[in-house]
Write a protein that holds these residues in place. Structure first.
Motif, mmCIF file in Angstrom:
data_model
loop_
_atom_site.group_PDB
_atom_site.id
_atom_site.type_symbol
_atom_site.label_atom_id
_atom_site.label_comp_id
_atom_site.label_asym_id
_atom_site.label_seq_id
_atom_site.Cartn_x
_atom_site.Cartn_y
_atom_site.Cartn_z
ATOM 1 N N THR A 1 8.495 3.819 -3.609
ATOM 2 C CA THR A 1 7.665 2.742 -4.150
ATOM 3 C C THR A 1 8.468 1.471 -4.342
ATOM 4 N N ILE A 2 9.621 1.627 -4.989
ATOM 5 C CA ILE A 2 10.419 0.446 -5.304
ATOM 6 C C ILE A 2 10.887 -0.236 -4.019
ATOM 7 N N PHE A 3 11.358 0.571 -3.061
ATOM 8 C CA PHE A 3 11.862 -0.024 -1.822
ATOM 9 C C PHE A 3 10.723 -0.655 -1.021
ATOM 10 N N ALA A 4 9.551 -0.025 -1.061
ATOM 11 C CA ALA A 4 8.411 -0.601 -0.342
ATOM 12 C C ALA A 4 8.003 -1.927 -0.967
ATOM 13 N N VAL A 5 8.059 -1.999 -2.305
ATOM 14 C CA VAL A 5 7.699 -3.255 -2.969
ATOM 15 C C VAL A 5 8.734 -4.330 -2.636
ATOM 16 N N VAL A 6 9.999 -3.934 -2.556
ATOM 17 C CA VAL A 6 11.046 -4.886 -2.163
ATOM 18 C C VAL A 6 10.722 -5.464 -0.781
ATOM 19 N N CYS A 7 10.352 -4.583 0.163
ATOM 20 C CA CYS A 7 10.025 -5.051 1.511
ATOM 21 C C CYS A 7 8.785 -5.938 1.490
ATOM 22 N N PHE B 1 -3.617 6.526 0.741
ATOM 23 C CA PHE B 1 -3.610 7.209 2.035
ATOM 24 C C PHE B 1 -2.323 6.899 2.808
ATOM 25 N N SER B 2 -2.030 5.613 2.954
ATOM 26 C CA SER B 2 -0.850 5.242 3.736
ATOM 27 C C SER B 2 0.427 5.628 2.997
ATOM 28 N N GLY B 3 0.398 5.518 1.672
ATOM 29 C CA GLY B 3 1.582 5.871 0.900
ATOM 30 C C GLY B 3 1.940 7.332 1.038
ATOM 31 N N GLY C 1 0.826 -1.206 0.000
ATOM 32 C CA GLY C 1 0.000 0.000 0.000
ATOM 33 C C GLY C 1 0.854 1.247 0.000
ATOM 34 N N ILE C 2 1.901 1.231 0.822
ATOM 35 C CA ILE C 2 2.787 2.389 0.900
ATOM 36 C C ILE C 2 3.376 2.711 -0.474
ATOM 37 N N GLY C 3 3.717 1.654 -1.194
ATOM 38 C CA GLY C 3 4.293 1.875 -2.519
ATOM 39 C C GLY C 3 3.394 2.659 -3.453
ATOM 40 N N HIS C 4 2.071 2.555 -3.253
ATOM 41 C CA HIS C 4 1.153 3.139 -4.226
ATOM 42 C C HIS C 4 1.251 4.643 -4.375
ATOM 43 N N ALA C 5 1.659 5.337 -3.310
ATOM 44 C CA ALA C 5 1.702 6.795 -3.410
ATOM 45 C C ALA C 5 2.736 7.238 -4.439
ATOM 46 N N GLY C 6 3.850 6.516 -4.495
ATOM 47 C CA GLY C 6 4.903 6.894 -5.442
ATOM 48 C C GLY C 6 4.387 6.885 -6.862
ATOM 49 N N THR C 7 3.672 5.818 -7.228
ATOM 50 C CA THR C 7 3.151 5.726 -8.586
ATOM 51 C C THR C 7 2.056 6.762 -8.802
#
Lengths: 175, 469
Positions: free
Chosen positions: B118-124, B267-269, B87-93
């Motif tokens: 975004t990329i780092f959040a997706v990695v996590c 929201f969280s992103g 979810g956090i990643g979504h804000a970047g995009t």
């Protein structure tokens, strides 16, 4: 065989001065080699007479390939290669293939377009292009002419053109 | 004057910057020696990342039994964390793609860092399903590849498999989008560097020269990638929500999940972007590029999406009551009043109630309030996923199989560890690459720089009412 080019180039301090200079050069029917800028300058493409990029066609074609690949592959597997009934659905449960078809459309399109972009621009890891001036990626706007086959006289004409259009520096470089 | 934007709009670049100063300001952090605070932050992140490494290896070595998962709670902290990170990643995009399509110029100040986030959040996020498989080295089983077992294929009707495709596509497209944007800026760093650094940045900047035709294609590519990333980002969290919504568990089996999850993700992103940008702009002295105006814009998005999420919570409650279906009613009663009432309470307070503070302009433009709120939202959104997952599973159809779940030190270690992994990657990024998109800032300078603000005002005043007179 890489052929060396003699390049005569003027550096401008502002994008608007550059665009005016490019328009002037086109009016005088000068043969512009290239224009280098630190950021995409809007209004430069029409001034240079560049036709619109056709990259989106590549994007569409790759996307289509992705969609057909995904739908075809999943259909072949679930209808002919190894049919299994999941939850009473038909073998060819098209609706549940849609998410993956969409994802692969996007994936193929994005990856394909980036590869096409890098290829047609001649960019890639390890490519070392000679840069005319180090400040072009900073705050200088460069208009360049290929003067390899030009006489002295023509070159001095060009220098005059640069002076008239407000170039802050005029240089030559062999690349 | 360049293109005209309304003088009502706040300047996006302050400090009367020239093109040269922009280059200098943004490249400088990558060129000087790391500050003490960076080194300390990096060391702490490294220690936490080591905790991640240890606890995940412990899980793989000892088996998934080191977690407190049980019948019926088969998903606990791991999937909670997975959904939280994704979810956090979504804000970047959203910032880089959707705001590009909407021509929101303020995105230029934050898009680069947000995309990196975004990329780092997706990695996590990707770590959790991987570790949860138990035999992480067999993770390639989830891809349909020709094998000697038939070939036996994966189940294309399963949302979990859709997730595999969604997230790997999302990761790939995000990296491409981010990197294509980085190429010209890496060339800027290259042309300022000498010796070994020049060679390294030379390799990574792909031989970029700034030719007019290249810029044209670059812009065209960015725009189409944005067009592709926009439905993609919406699809990713939609598919994540399908993991729950296509099951027949009361509390999960709802059609509201896709929009509700997407709004929650954004929201969280944005909250995470705020957390990172407030620290980054201060640490790297980028206050002229990431202004209070940027922070306010993001707070508006937080207010909007937080309220959307809140409406979804209330809708869920209403529908549960209105359905007349006792299992559905019990699921929601249990969320609010059951053993995990505190999680529900934290979710409601952090996500629905506290963002309402941003109706006040003074609060939206206050850095301290924003920072504290961003942490609140991050916590609230974590609890939202916990409420959805663990609370629901702990009380299923059969009271005889009701159970409780609390994480073991291994699960906590993995979660805290991914935060370390995330910050390790982000701190490295902030050292090695320009954290603000240099070329894009230069591009908007003439329309949004503060030195042109007065000029614009005069211009508009002179021309605006001349027709009426």
């Amino acid at each position: 065989m890489a052929k060396f080019k003699n390049v005569l180039f003027g550096l401008y301090d502002d994008d608007e001065i550059l665009v005016d200079a490019v328009k002037e050069a086109r009016n005088q029917k000068l043969d512009i080699m290239d224009v280098f800028t630190p950021f995409p300058v809007h209004g430069l493409d029409p001034a240079l007479g560049l036709s619109e990029s056709r990259l989106h066609i590549a994007g569409f074609v790759f996307g289509l390939i992705g969609a057909i690949t995904a739908m075809g592959f999943m259909s072949w597997i679930s209808v002919s290669d190894w049919p299994i009934i999941y939850g009473g659905k038909p073998y060819w449960a098209v609706l549940s293939f849609i998410p993956i078809t969409f994802e692969l459309t996007v994936l193929f399109s994005a990856v394909g377009m980036v590869i096409v972009f890098l290829t047609i621009c001649g960019l890639g890891p390890g490519v070392t292009e000679k840069v005319l001036d180090l400040r072009i990626t900073d705050d200088k706007f460069c208009l360049a002419f290929d003067v390899s086959k030009m006489e002295e006289e023509e070159q001095s004409e060009l220098k005059k053109f640069f002076e008239q259009t407000g170039a802050s520096e005029i240089n030559t470089k062999t690349i | 004057m360049g293109s005209i934007t309304s003088p009502i709009r706040e300047p996006l670049v302050t400090g009367s910057k020239t093109y040269g100063q922009i280059t200098e300001d943004i490249c400088a952090p990558t060129e000087r020696a790391p500050s003490i605070s960076w080194v300390i932050a990096f060391m702490i992140s490294n220690v936490l990342a080591a905790v991640f490494l240890f606890t995940s290896l412990w899980t793989v070595w000892q088996g998934i039994g080191t977690w407190d998962l049980n019948r019926t709670v088969g998903w606990g902290w791991d999937i909670t964390n997975f959904v939280w990170w994704i979810g956090i990643g979504h804000a970047g995009t959203l910032i880089s793609a959707i705001l590009l399509l909407f021509r929101q110029k303020w995105r230029t100040g934050v898009n680069r860092a947000a995309e990196a986030m975004t990329i780092f959040a997706v990695v996590c996020a990707g770590q959790f399903p991987l570790i949860h498989m138990g035999r992480a080295w067999l993770a390639f089983f989830i891809f349909p590849y020709p094998n000697t077992r038939g070939p036996l294929w994966v189940n294309f009707n399963s949302p979990l498999l859709w997730d595999v495709f969604a997230i790997s596509t999302y990761a790939t497209v995000s990296i491409l989008f981010w990197y294509v944007g980085l190429i010209p800026d890496l060339a800027t760093v290259r042309d300022r560097a000498r010796g070994f650094r020049k060679k390294i940045y030379g390799i990574f900047s792909f031989g970029w020269t700034g030719s007019a035709k290249h810029w044209q294609r670059w812009e065209s590519l960015s725009l189409i990638l944005a067009g592709l990333a926009t439905p993609l980002v919406l699809s990713v969290h939609t598919i994540v929500s399908f993991d729950f919504a296509t099951s027949v568990i009361p509390g999960w089996h709802t059609t509201i999940f896709p929009p509700y999850f997407v709004a929650g993700a954004i929201f969280s992103g944005f909250a995470m972007v705020q957390t990172l940008m407030i620290i980054t702009r201060y640490a790297l002295k980028l206050e002229d590029y990431i202004t209070i105006g940027h922070i306010e814009s993001m707070n508006k998005v937080i207010l909007l999406t937080g309220t959307m999420v809140g409406v979804a919570y209330l809708t869920e409650l209403f529908v549960a009551w209105y359905s007349g279906y006792i299992y559905e009613q019990f699921a929601f009663f249990n969320r609010a009043m059951g053993p995990y009432w505190f999680a529900y309470f934290a979710m409601m307070t952090c996500n629905l109630v506290s963002p309402q503070i941003f109706w006040f302009k003074k609060m939206r433009r206050n850095i301290y309030v924003t920072f504290i709120m961003s942490i609140f939202v991050n916590i609230g959104m974590w609890f939202e996923r916990f409420v959805i997952i663990a609370t629901t599973l702990a009380r299923d159809y059969l009271p005889s199989s009701w159970s409780l779940y609390s994480p073991t030190w291994v699960e906590v270690g993995i979660f805290v560890g991914t935060i370390g992994l995330f910050f390790t990657l982000f701190l490295l990024f902030a050292r090695l690459a320009p954290v603000v998109a240099i070329a894009e800032i230069k591009h908007i300078l003439k329309s949004s720089g503060d030195q042109f603000h007065e000029e614009k005002k005069e211009y508009v005043e002179k021309h605006q009412f001349s027709e009426n007179k």
